[in-house]
Structures are given as C-alpha cells and as structure tokens.
Scaffold this motif. Structure first.
Motif, mmCIF file in Angstrom:
data_model
loop_
_atom_site.group_PDB
_atom_site.id
_atom_site.type_symbol
_atom_site.label_atom_id
_atom_site.label_comp_id
_atom_site.label_asym_id
_atom_site.label_seq_id
_atom_site.Cartn_x
_atom_site.Cartn_y
_atom_site.Cartn_z
ATOM 1 N N SER A 1 0.959 -1.079 -0.064
ATOM 2 C CA SER A 1 0.041 -0.065 -0.003
ATOM 3 C C SER A 1 0.945 1.288 0.018
ATOM 4 N N VAL A 2 1.314 1.876 -1.278
ATOM 5 C CA VAL A 2 2.228 2.850 -1.326
ATOM 6 C C VAL A 2 1.547 3.873 -2.430
ATOM 7 N N GLY A 3 1.177 5.167 -2.122
ATOM 8 C CA GLY A 3 0.809 6.182 -3.034
ATOM 9 C C GLY A 3 1.749 6.633 -3.818
ATOM 10 N N ARG A 4 3.055 6.734 -3.458
ATOM 11 C CA ARG A 4 4.118 7.249 -4.264
ATOM 12 C C ARG A 4 5.588 6.511 -4.052
ATOM 13 N N PRO A 5 5.457 5.570 -5.063
ATOM 14 C CA PRO A 5 6.762 4.425 -4.917
ATOM 15 C C PRO A 5 7.838 5.362 -5.042
ATOM 16 N N ARG A 6 9.044 4.959 -4.080
ATOM 17 C CA ARG A 6 10.377 5.744 -3.662
ATOM 18 C C ARG A 6 11.294 5.139 -4.511
ATOM 19 N N ASP A 7 11.054 4.023 -5.323
ATOM 20 C CA ASP A 7 12.077 3.227 -6.149
ATOM 21 C C ASP A 7 11.334 2.895 -7.397
ATOM 22 N N HIS A 8 10.466 3.748 -7.777
ATOM 23 C CA HIS A 8 9.721 3.615 -8.923
ATOM 24 C C HIS A 8 10.648 3.356 -10.304
ATOM 25 N N LEU A 9 11.647 4.446 -10.541
ATOM 26 C CA LEU A 9 12.320 4.295 -11.820
ATOM 27 C C LEU A 9 13.185 3.134 -12.016
ATOM 28 N N ALA A 10 14.026 2.764 -10.757
ATOM 29 C CA ALA A 10 14.748 1.663 -10.939
ATOM 30 C C ALA A 10 13.891 0.187 -10.997
ATOM 31 N N ALA A 11 12.507 0.386 -10.571
ATOM 32 C CA ALA A 11 11.923 -0.737 -10.583
ATOM 33 C C ALA A 11 11.325 -0.916 -12.260
ATOM 34 N N LEU A 12 10.947 0.252 -12.963
ATOM 35 C CA LEU A 12 10.741 0.271 -14.343
ATOM 36 C C LEU A 12 11.943 -0.211 -14.981
ATOM 37 N N GLN A 13 12.903 0.247 -14.615
ATOM 38 C CA GLN A 13 14.308 -0.167 -15.357
ATOM 39 C C GLN A 13 14.551 -1.644 -15.355
ATOM 40 N N ALA A 14 14.127 -2.204 -14.273
ATOM 41 C CA ALA A 14 14.205 -3.832 -13.983
ATOM 42 C C ALA A 14 13.353 -4.426 -14.866
ATOM 43 N N ILE A 15 12.269 -4.180 -15.027
ATOM 44 C CA ILE A 15 11.050 -4.481 -15.759
ATOM 45 C C ILE A 15 11.621 -4.514 -17.273
ATOM 46 N N ARG A 16 12.056 -3.281 -17.772
ATOM 47 C CA ARG A 16 12.550 -3.237 -19.225
ATOM 48 C C ARG A 16 13.657 -3.982 -19.221
ATOM 49 N N ASN A 17 14.723 -3.935 -18.504
ATOM 50 C CA ASN A 17 15.949 -4.586 -18.927
ATOM 51 C C ASN A 17 15.889 -6.109 -18.750
ATOM 52 N N THR A 18 14.767 -6.644 -18.093
ATOM 53 C CA THR A 18 14.523 -8.079 -18.067
ATOM 54 C C THR A 18 13.724 -8.671 -18.862
ATOM 55 N N GLY A 19 13.012 -7.769 -19.773
ATOM 56 C CA GLY A 19 11.967 -8.189 -20.627
ATOM 57 C C GLY A 19 10.515 -8.737 -19.921
ATOM 58 N N GLY A 20 10.683 -7.989 -18.751
ATOM 59 C CA GLY A 20 9.440 -8.344 -17.922
ATOM 60 C C GLY A 20 8.099 -7.628 -18.105
ATOM 61 N N ALA A 21 7.172 -7.755 -17.275
ATOM 62 C CA ALA A 21 5.984 -7.395 -17.297
ATOM 63 C C ALA A 21 5.343 -6.809 -15.882
#
Length: 369
Positions: free
Chosen positions: A253-273
C-alpha cells in the motif's frame, strides 16, 4: 563453479558493499526454495522468506543497512514502514543493541505493531499514510548519528535484497528460472532482485537473467500505471504516478513509490511485465497457497500467486516454463485480515486445480538440460 561459504547473506560478502565484521548474531537469509511441483502448466517454486528472523524478506535489507550504520558510527536507526520493514528494523537493531524508531500509519496490522513493540523499538504511530510516515522518518534522520533505513533513500536496502537472487540461482545449480514474480509496492525488492541477477550474469556465474513480473494490487498500482502508459520503454518517467492506495495487501500500500524508476528499469531490462490483481484475487490466492503447499503467506505475498494465475489465464506466462515466486512475508503478520476474509474466498481457492508433485533435479527445475 563459485562456492560461497558461511551463514546467511554474509556468505556473499564478496558481492556486498559492507562486511560482517561487525558481528551478526542472527541468520538472515539462507531461506528454502520450496518445490511446489507443476501448477497450471508451469514448474513453480516459492522462495519462503517467512523463515527470516522477523518473518519477512525485509530482514535482508535491514541486516546490510544496520551493518553499514554501525560501520559509519551511527547509534540510532529509523524507518517509515507499513509494518514489515519496521518489525525488521526493530528485530535486527535489538540484536545489535542499537536504538531504533519506527514510524507507521495507524492502520498498520496489529501483529506487526506487536512485533515492533516486542523488540523494544520506539513506535511512532501517525494519522496518515505510509508516504506521510516516510517524511516524518526523514526529518528524524536529520540528527547526527541517526541512520535512515527508508526505501529509495538508503542504497543499502537494495544491496541486501539482491542476496535473494543469489540464493535462488545457487539453489538451481547457478541456473536461473524463466520468471521471478515479485510482489511490488515501493519497487525496491524488484530493483534489488534485478541487481542480484545482473551481478551474477556480469560476473559469468550465470549465463542469463530471468524475466521479472511486478505483481501489484489494483488499489496500489502506481508502477504498473507508469509501465502501461509509457509509449516508449526507453523514455521512462522520472516521477511516479501518484495514487491513493486502498488494498488489503498492506505491505504493497504505497501512494508514491520511492524506487519506481529503478523498478521500471528492472522490468524493461529483463523483458518483464506488470500484473495487477484485485483484493478478492489476493485473498483467494492466500488461501490456495496455504491449502495446497502448506505456505501461509500474508496478502502482499499472495498477490504474487494471484498474478501468476492471472498471467497463466492470459497466456503472458507460457506453459512449461519455470517460475519462482517470492513469498515475502508470513501470514501470521496479517492474521486478522486473513481470518476475517477466509470464509468468503475458501471456495474459490478450493476450486483451483491442484498441482502435481514430482521429483526433479535442480537443473530440471531451472528448465535447463
């Protein structure tokens, strides 16, 4: 093949930015990778992080944070939390004789509040959200000698969490699964798991990285919203979509994720979803995991299993693949939630097809010849 020796996460001290010379008393990490057999056409394993000292994966981050804090001469540690990080900090700090303060929203589950109190930490309950607690903890850490554990602020949290990836690969004879499903709130576990697998691949210890699936509750889905609204995966947003969190999965339950950019990069870099699931799906998944595998996980962990079922139904995760699900925390941490919801969802859980259990070697688990 590289052999790591020692106990818990400090077996990997050569891959960590701090050493354990400060004297760890608790065994953090070294949790089992539970073979759950064939489930819905995939080979499923659950990384049971409930076996950590305070009952959640957060102990990995806290152990490294407290080690770094002690090395820097800090005498007090503070964190904002929805429960698990706070219980973890209280636990690890108590083992080291360090003062700890935990700032939590008043809606934090009673079991997690009881844990924090039991370990002797200073508990600061506020009328507000996790994001409000985050700001309060940051202000407390302005004093000299105080270390702030907050996710997205303290880089050592990611360093601790990446050890979970090391253990998954080692349990599979240094192969990697096709998918790792990560319950996602702030995004820090997701970025930590990605960092761990990236380290192993860069060092030639493994030959690949798994795809990462961010499992989010519909009522707290900032990272998923950013992922699906980004027209160009190379142009990720610097600032997260802010949501008003509303989910039974309190740890997500988080309104403003504090590690959001690194998380998005992790999804992109691993071909995730990304995959979002409803509270009803989450509670049905929690009951199913308990009744099928003997693994009672809190709703935030069960969100990962609900996401697996959703992705199997849509074909996003193909049959025949190997999947590791992070069981991030014990069901005992949200017992009142599960007990109240169980009658409504037990029939849904029972209706799900049961997995077939068979014996496989680690290499077969990893889907490798």
């Amino acid at each position: 093949m590289r052999t790591f020796r020692g106990r818990g996460i400090w077996r990997y001290r050569t891959l960590l930015p701090v050493d354990a010379c400060w004297g760890s008393r608790l065994v953090v990490g070294q949790t089992p990778l539970v073979d759950c057999g064939e489930d819905g056409g995939v080979y499923l394993c659950v990384k049971d992080e409930a076996r950590n000292p305070s009952g959640s994966l957060k102990d990995r981050a806290t152990e490294v944070v407290v080690a770094a804090a002690r090395h820097a001469g800090c005498t007090h540690v503070v964190t904002a939390s929805t429960g698990n990080a706070g219980a973890s900090l209280a636990c690890i700090a108590a083992s080291q004789g360090m003062a700890a303060t935990v700032v939590v929203p008043a809606r934090t589950p009673l079991a997690k509040l009881a844990q924090i109190r039991a370990y002797g930490a200073n508990l600061c309950m506020i009328e507000g959200t996790y994001d409000d607690a985050f700001s309060v903890a940051e202000r407390m850490a302005e004093d000299a000698g105080v270390c702030c554990r907050n996710t997205g602020v303290n880089p050592f949290t990611r360093e601790g969490k990446k050890t979970c990836a090391f253990e998954i690969a080692e349990a599979l004879d240094w192969n990697v699964p096709d998918w790792v499903i990560v319950p996602t709130g702030d995004g820090n576990i997701l970025s930590g798991i990605a960092a761990g697998f990236s380290d192993l691949c860069s060092l030639g210890i493994t030959s690949a990285v798994p795809r990462l699936l961010a499992a989010q509750a519909i009522g707290s889905s900032s990272i998923s919203r950013d992922w699906y609204t980004c027209t160009d995966v190379m142009d990720l947003p610097d600032d997260p979509a802010v949501v008003v969190p509303d989910t039974v999965a309190d740890s997500l339950s988080v309104g403003r994720p504090r590690d959001h950019l690194a998380a998005l990069q992790a999804i992109r870099n691993t071909g995730g979803a990304c995959c979002t699931v409803s509270d009803a799906q989450i509670m049905a998944a929690s009951a199913a995991m308990a009744q099928r595998f003997g693994l009672w996980m809190e709703p935030s962990s069960a969100a990962g299993y609900a996401a697996l079922r959703e992705c199997l139904a849509t074909g996003r995760i193909a049959a025949g693949t190997t999947v590791v699900l992070l069981g991030t925390g014990s069901g005992l941490k949200s017992a009142e939630c599960s007990d109240n919801a169980l009658p409504a969802f037990v029939n849904d859980a029972a209706a799900m097809p049961h997995p077939a259990h068979n014996e496989r070697t680690p290499s077969q688990l990893a889907g490798r010849p």
